[in-house]
Design a protein around this motif. Structure first.
Motif, PDB file in Angstrom:
ATOM      1  N   ILE A  22      23.405  46.332  -7.271  1.00 40.10           N
ATOM      2  CA  ILE A  22      24.194  47.466  -6.772  1.00 40.10           C
ATOM      3  C   ILE A  22      25.415  46.963  -6.008  1.00 40.10           C
ATOM      4  CG2 ILE A  22      24.172  49.390  -5.139  1.00 40.10           C
ATOM      5  CD1 ILE A  22      21.217  49.812  -5.975  1.00 40.10           C
ATOM      6  N   VAL A  23      25.227  45.945  -5.170  1.00 39.77           N
ATOM      7  CA  VAL A  23      26.356  45.400  -4.409  1.00 39.77           C
ATOM      8  C   VAL A  23      27.384  44.780  -5.351  1.00 39.77           C
ATOM      9  CG1 VAL A  23      27.030  43.644  -2.725  1.00 39.77           C
ATOM     10  CG2 VAL A  23      25.027  45.068  -2.309  1.00 39.77           C
ATOM     11  N   LEU A  24      26.929  44.042  -6.348  1.00 36.34           N
ATOM     12  CA  LEU A  24      27.857  43.451  -7.318  1.00 36.34           C
ATOM     13  C   LEU A  24      28.617  44.516  -8.087  1.00 36.34           C
ATOM     14  CD1 LEU A  24      25.723  40.495  -8.714  1.00 36.34           C
ATOM     15  CD2 LEU A  24      27.747  40.350  -7.267  1.00 36.34           C
ATOM     16  N   ALA A  25      27.941  45.585  -8.489  1.00 37.19           N
ATOM     17  CA  ALA A  25      28.615  46.670  -9.211  1.00 37.19           C
ATOM     18  C   ALA A  25      29.637  47.362  -8.319  1.00 37.19           C
ATOM     19  CB  ALA A  25      27.587  47.672  -9.726  1.00 37.19           C
ATOM     20  N   ALA A  26      29.270  47.619  -7.073  1.00 36.55           N
ATOM     21  CA  ALA A  26      30.210  48.270  -6.148  1.00 36.55           C
ATOM     22  C   ALA A  26      31.402  47.366  -5.865  1.00 36.55           C
ATOM     23  CB  ALA A  26      29.502  48.637  -4.852  1.00 36.55           C
ATOM     24  N   GLY A  27      31.149  46.087  -5.684  1.00 33.66           N
ATOM     25  CA  GLY A  27      32.243  45.159  -5.411  1.00 33.66           C
ATOM     26  C   GLY A  27      33.168  44.979  -6.603  1.00 33.66           C
ATOM     27  N   ALA A  28      32.603  44.966  -7.801  1.00 32.01           N
ATOM     28  CA  ALA A  28      33.419  44.756  -9.002  1.00 32.01           C
ATOM     29  C   ALA A  28      34.230  45.993  -9.363  1.00 32.01           C
ATOM     30  CB  ALA A  28      32.532  44.359 -10.176  1.00 32.01           C
ATOM     31  N   THR A  29      33.676  47.184  -9.129  1.00 28.53           N
ATOM     32  CA  THR A  29      34.391  48.400  -9.534  1.00 28.53           C
ATOM     33  C   THR A  29      35.316  48.926  -8.441  1.00 28.53           C
ATOM     34  OG1 THR A  29      32.527  49.764  -8.823  1.00 28.53           O
ATOM     35  CG2 THR A  29      32.616  49.127 -11.140  1.00 28.53           C
ATOM     36  N   ARG A  30      34.953  48.738  -7.199  1.00 36.44           N
ATOM     37  CA  ARG A  30      35.803  49.206  -6.105  1.00 36.44           C
ATOM     38  C   ARG A  30      36.475  48.011  -5.455  1.00 36.44           C
ATOM     39  NH1 ARG A  30      34.512  54.468  -3.196  1.00 36.44           N
ATOM     40  NH2 ARG A  30      34.194  55.776  -4.997  1.00 36.44           N
ATOM     41  N   ASP A  31      36.051  47.676  -4.252  1.00 34.06           N
ATOM     42  CA  ASP A  31      36.572  46.467  -3.618  1.00 34.06           C
ATOM     43  C   ASP A  31      35.436  45.785  -2.868  1.00 34.06           C
ATOM     44  OD1 ASP A  31      37.578  47.283  -0.373  1.00 34.06           O
ATOM     45  OD2 ASP A  31      36.764  48.756  -1.767  1.00 34.06           O
ATOM     46  N   TRP A  32      35.569  44.479  -2.719  1.00 40.72           N
ATOM     47  CA  TRP A  32      34.504  43.687  -2.131  1.00 40.72           C
ATOM     48  C   TRP A  32      34.331  43.946  -0.641  1.00 40.72           C
ATOM     49  CZ3 TRP A  32      30.891  41.595  -4.880  1.00 40.72           C
ATOM     50  CH2 TRP A  32      31.139  41.330  -6.224  1.00 40.72           C
ATOM     51  N   ARG A  33      35.413  44.315   0.018  1.00 36.49           N
ATOM     52  CA  ARG A  33      35.333  44.537   1.467  1.00 36.49           C
ATOM     53  C   ARG A  33      34.381  45.686   1.783  1.00 36.49           C
ATOM     54  NH1 ARG A  33      38.289  47.405   5.615  1.00 36.49           N
ATOM     55  NH2 ARG A  33      38.284  46.161   7.515  1.00 36.49           N
ATOM     56  N   SER A  34      34.517  46.810   1.103  1.00 35.92           N
ATOM     57  CA  SER A  34      33.638  47.946   1.379  1.00 35.92           C
ATOM     58  C   SER A  34      32.198  47.651   0.965  1.00 35.92           C
ATOM     59  CB  SER A  34      34.145  49.207   0.685  1.00 35.92           C
ATOM     60  OG  SER A  34      34.118  49.046  -0.715  1.00 35.92           O
ATOM     61  N   ALA A  35      32.010  46.895  -0.117  1.00 35.04           N
ATOM     62  CA  ALA A  35      30.655  46.545  -0.544  1.00 35.04           C
ATOM     63  C   ALA A  35      29.973  45.664   0.501  1.00 35.04           C
ATOM     64  CB  ALA A  35      30.693  45.829  -1.891  1.00 35.04           C
ATOM     65  N   LEU A  36      30.706  44.694   1.043  1.00 36.54           N
ATOM     66  CA  LEU A  36      30.121  43.805   2.038  1.00 36.54           C
ATOM     67  C   LEU A  36      29.908  44.504   3.383  1.00 36.54           C
ATOM     68  CD1 LEU A  36      31.993  40.506   1.166  1.00 36.54           C
ATOM     69  CD2 LEU A  36      29.651  41.174   0.583  1.00 36.54           C
ATOM     70  N   ILE A  37      30.786  45.442   3.713  1.00 37.88           N
ATOM     71  CA  ILE A  37      30.575  46.243   4.928  1.00 37.88           C
ATOM     72  C   ILE A  37      29.308  47.088   4.768  1.00 37.88           C
ATOM     73  CG2 ILE A  37      31.483  48.200   6.259  1.00 37.88           C
ATOM     74  CD1 ILE A  37      34.278  46.976   5.876  1.00 37.88           C
ATOM     75  N   GLY A  38      29.097  47.633   3.583  1.00 34.21           N
ATOM     76  CA  GLY A  38      27.878  48.396   3.311  1.00 34.21           C
ATOM     77  C   GLY A  38      26.630  47.538   3.430  1.00 34.21           C
ATOM     78  N   VAL A  39      26.702  46.313   2.941  1.00 36.00           N
ATOM     79  CA  VAL A  39      25.567  45.383   3.061  1.00 36.00           C
ATOM     80  C   VAL A  39      25.275  45.109   4.532  1.00 36.00           C
ATOM     81  CG1 VAL A  39      24.822  43.010   2.657  1.00 36.00           C
ATOM     82  CG2 VAL A  39      25.871  44.306   0.818  1.00 36.00           C
TER      83      VAL A  39
END
Length: 95
Positions: A22-39
């Motif tokens: 899920i994190v990889l999909a969110a980071g690849a489709t949106r941006d990595w900053r928001s995915a890592l903040i979510g993590v």
């Protein structure tokens, strides 16, 4: 006989792979900053919940906890089953 820690470890490993996907999909489709903040936010919330409710598990009767968790799993499972039946019957879009 399999020790009880083995199935628990395997279940946790499956969940970790799903979370990573899920994190990889969110980071690849949106941006990595928001995915890592979510993590990071998820790990903080998990830490607080485990630290706060972890000791409470010794006070709660195990039978009632099992009943509550089993009921919640049953409700969510029935919702997923309903959606799967609607999709298979063509009543709901395959998304």
């Amino acid at each position: 006989m399999v020790p009880s820690s083995s199935p628990v470890f395997l279940a946790c490993a499956v969940e970790a792979v799903e979370a990573t996907t899920i994190v990889l999909a969110a980071g690849a489709t949106r941006d990595w900053r928001s995915a890592l903040i979510g993590v990071a936010a998820g790990l903080v919330v998990l830490t607080v919940v485990v630290a706060g409710l972890g000791p409470a598990l010794t006070v709660i009767p195990l039978r009632w906890l099992r009943l509550l968790v089993g009921g919640l799993l049953l409700v969510f499972g029935l919702q997923w089953l309903r959606k799967a039946i609607l999709r298979a019957g063509g009543r709901k879009a395959l998304q």
